[in-house]
Design an enzyme around this catalytic site. Structure first.
Site, PDB file in Angstrom:
ATOM      1  CG  HIS A 126      -5.231   3.822   1.027  1.00 47.36           C
ATOM      2  ND1 HIS A 126      -4.877   2.523   0.767  1.00 47.36           N
ATOM      3  CD2 HIS A 126      -6.431   4.131   0.433  1.00 47.36           C
ATOM      4  CE1 HIS A 126      -5.932   2.038  -0.024  1.00 47.36           C
ATOM      5  NE2 HIS A 126      -7.001   2.751   0.170  1.00 47.36           N
ATOM      6  CG  ASP A 157      -2.210   0.655   1.040  1.00 46.55           C
ATOM      7  OD1 ASP A 157      -2.517   1.808   0.575  1.00 46.55           O
ATOM      8  OD2 ASP A 157      -3.399  -0.150   0.612  1.00 46.55           O
ATOM      9  CB  SER A 186      -9.419   0.755   0.532  1.00 43.83           C
ATOM     10  OG  SER A 186      -8.984   0.638  -0.850  1.00 43.83           O
TER      11      SER A 186
END
Length: 574
Positions: free
Chosen positions: A215, A177, A412
């Site tokens: 994220h 990520d 996600s």
């Protein structure tokens, strides 16, 4: 609980025999390399846009002399077998090499009018698009946080597992990520050490392994966050991930602006495979998909995730957030992963009122197989905020619930719920194979009646851990990606035979993606340079400058020319 030696002996057999068919073709009665030497959609696009520059992955063919020299002991077993005339062909057409991609090949930019001829060169095995990766979209609505903190963990039964002493302890989960802020107390262990046990950066445009975007830290918090270690009393126990005892392996693939390409992810996947034993990596979370649709049979990314799967790593990927009939984006179109859609839990702990989130991607892939496999809570999911100054913290400040905690929505967020659940089950049953775990997860899920696009249903950890029947195996009869071959060149997977000694190493062909080329030693700490990986970017003292060599990752492999082509796009969803 430590992983059983029986599992790794079995997984070791598979990885020692499974290879990528990009060097020498398999010997035997069988199916061989891809019919075409380039991604068909790439060639079609290139034909229409001859002057456009395309970023591509060029896979080298094997060099016959190098192969012979290796057999004769004149070259090291893990030496590069690739035919470097492929590089000359690209550069001769005005193309520019961006980076080496392990021993597989290289990334280059080249005009469309040259791609067809390049793909037909004898030194070129295959050409694929190095597409940008995009995470599924993120919700931007406001929400009162009361009652939100632990709803999704109770929905799937994770809290019941904790009460039984199952927290995912010792299970390694690789998060591919934007990075993870390992300094946050939520990733601590009881002794104060960090449960982020390794951090690496695979994006040449990124300068450090921490997460300035936000994220990846949010994803890691859903998997294994634990606010009981937060020094603020009011926050202790308020924000807990699904597997709060699991270890996180931080594999950063995105630049500071969130941009990432397929080649970055492939490099991270390969490292995870090579180092799976060292860090007990049993799960990989990929909360992203490519922005280029197409057949997974011709996808190098699909081949890489399948290789990880057959190496004993349970690969979890998000389905995407673009609604119906959108199941053709790798790796979410692959059978050898767990594809996860998003459920809306209505902020209640029960599953009887759960629905599929309206933006969650679903449909049939190019082979007619339905995706996703399952759904998990993915709307209004609270987790760790990397920093208030991170991109997500700044852009979505209205969703900050407490200092360093923020809620997000998207597949996600649903994928790491499943990754955490996998870690719980693998602590309890370390002997379980990927196909058994996928079968168990799917066959104990709670169906969401009438909800099109919800797969077989919403995962339930309690049902998985309490299951007493015979555990079957998923994926029987599925076709491998074009770059993978089995014994005698077989390209169809059989669960009844792949886990036994009848698939001996002697029956597998050799290639530049063989186990010897991708061994732990070739991805060890000694192969990373101090010049491109500064000590200031490492969160633990175990990664000292003395253990990194200056030879393998030279400055030429980390030039700014490798910067990514586009920023991840976040679309507001509710």
């Amino acid at each position: 609980m430590g992983i059983s030696s029986r599992f790794w002996r079995r997984a070791g057999l598979i990885i020692s025999t499974l290879i990528l068919a990009i060097g020498m073709l398999p010997i035997g009665p069988a199916a061989a390399a891809p019919k075409d030497k380039a991604n068909s959609k790439l060639l079609a696009d290139a034909k229409e846009n001859g002057e456009k520059e395309f970023r591509v992955i060029v896979v080298r063919s094997s060099d016959a002399k190098k192969v012979a020299d290796k057999k004769a002991g004149k070259l090291a077993k893990d030496a590069d077998e690739g035919d470097r005339n492929a590089d000359k062909e690209v550069e001769g057409k005005g193309g520019k090499k961006v980076r080496e991609l392990n021993k597989l090949g290289f990334v280059a930019t080249v005009k469309g009018k040259h791609l067809d001829k390049i793909s037909k060169h004898a030194a070129v095995n295959f050409v694929d698009i190095d597409a940008p990766m995009i995470p599924p979209a993120i919700d931007s609505t406001t929400l009162k946080p009361q009652g939100l903190e632990v709803a999704y963990q109770r929905t799937i039964g994770a809290a019941d597992a904790w009460m039984a002493g199952i927290t995912g302890a010792g299970v390694g989960v690789a998060v591919i990520d934007t990075g993870v802020n390992a300094a946050l107390p939520d990733f601590n262990a009881a002794d104060g050490s960090s449960r982020v046990i390794a951090s690496l950066n695979f994006n040449p445009a990124a300068q450090y392994v921490a997460d300035g975007y936000g994220h990846g830290t949010h994803v890691a918090g859903i998997i294994a966050g634990n606010s009981w270690f937060n020094p603020t009393t009011a926050l202790q126990g308020k924000y807990i991930g699904v597997a709060p005892g699991a270890h996180i392996i931080n594999l950063r693939t995105a630049a500071d602006n969130g941009a990432s390409n397929v080649s970055d992810v492939i490099a991270a996947l390969d490292w995870a495979v090579a180092n799976r034993l060292t860090y007990n990596i049993r799960v990989i979370n990929l909360s992203m998909i490519t922005n280029a649709s197409g057949s997974r049979k011709q996808s190098m990314l699909a081949a890489a995730v399948e290789r990880a799967w057959f190496s004993g790593i349970f690969v979890v990927v998000s389905a995407g957030n673009i609604g119906p009939n959108t199941a053709s984006y790798a790796p979410a179109n692959d059978p050898f992963v767990m594809v996860v859609g998003a459920a809306d839990t209505k902020r209640t702990p029960g599953q009887s009122d759960d629905k599929i989130a309206g933006w969650s991607s679903y449909g049939n892939n190019e082979e007619g197989k339905a995706r996703p496999d399952v759904v998990a809570p993915g709307r209004w999911i609270p987790s760790v905020l990397s920093s208030p100054s991170s991109v997500l913290g700044s852009r979505y400040s209205g969703r900050v619930m407490d200092p360093n905690y923020i809620w997000m929505s998207g597949t996600s967020m649903a994928a790491p719920v499943v990754a955490g659940a996998a870690a719980l089950v693998l602590q309890a049953h370390p002997e379980m194979s990927n196909d058994e775990l996928k079968w168990l997860m799917m066959n104990t899920s709670v169906p969401l009646a009438g909800e099109i696009g919800s797969g077989v249903g919403e995962i339930n950890v309690t049902n998985m851990l309490n299951y007493t029947g015979t555990v079957g195996k998923a994926n029987d009869g599925e076709q491998l990606a074009d770059f993978l071959v089995g014994p005698d060149g077989l390209v169809s997977y059989s669960t009844s035979s792949w886990s036994t000694s009848s698939w001996s190493t002697s029956s597998w062909s050799t290639s530049s993606w063989s186990t010897s080329s991708w061994s732990t030693s070739s991805w060890s700490t000694s192969s990373w340079s101090t010049s491109s990986w500064s000590t200031s970017s490492w969160s633990t003292s175990s990664w000292s400058t003395s253990s990194w060599s200056t030879s393998a990752w030279s400055s030429t492999s980390s030039q700014s020319t490798a910067s990514q082509s586009s920023e991840w796009s976040f679309v507001d969803i509710e």
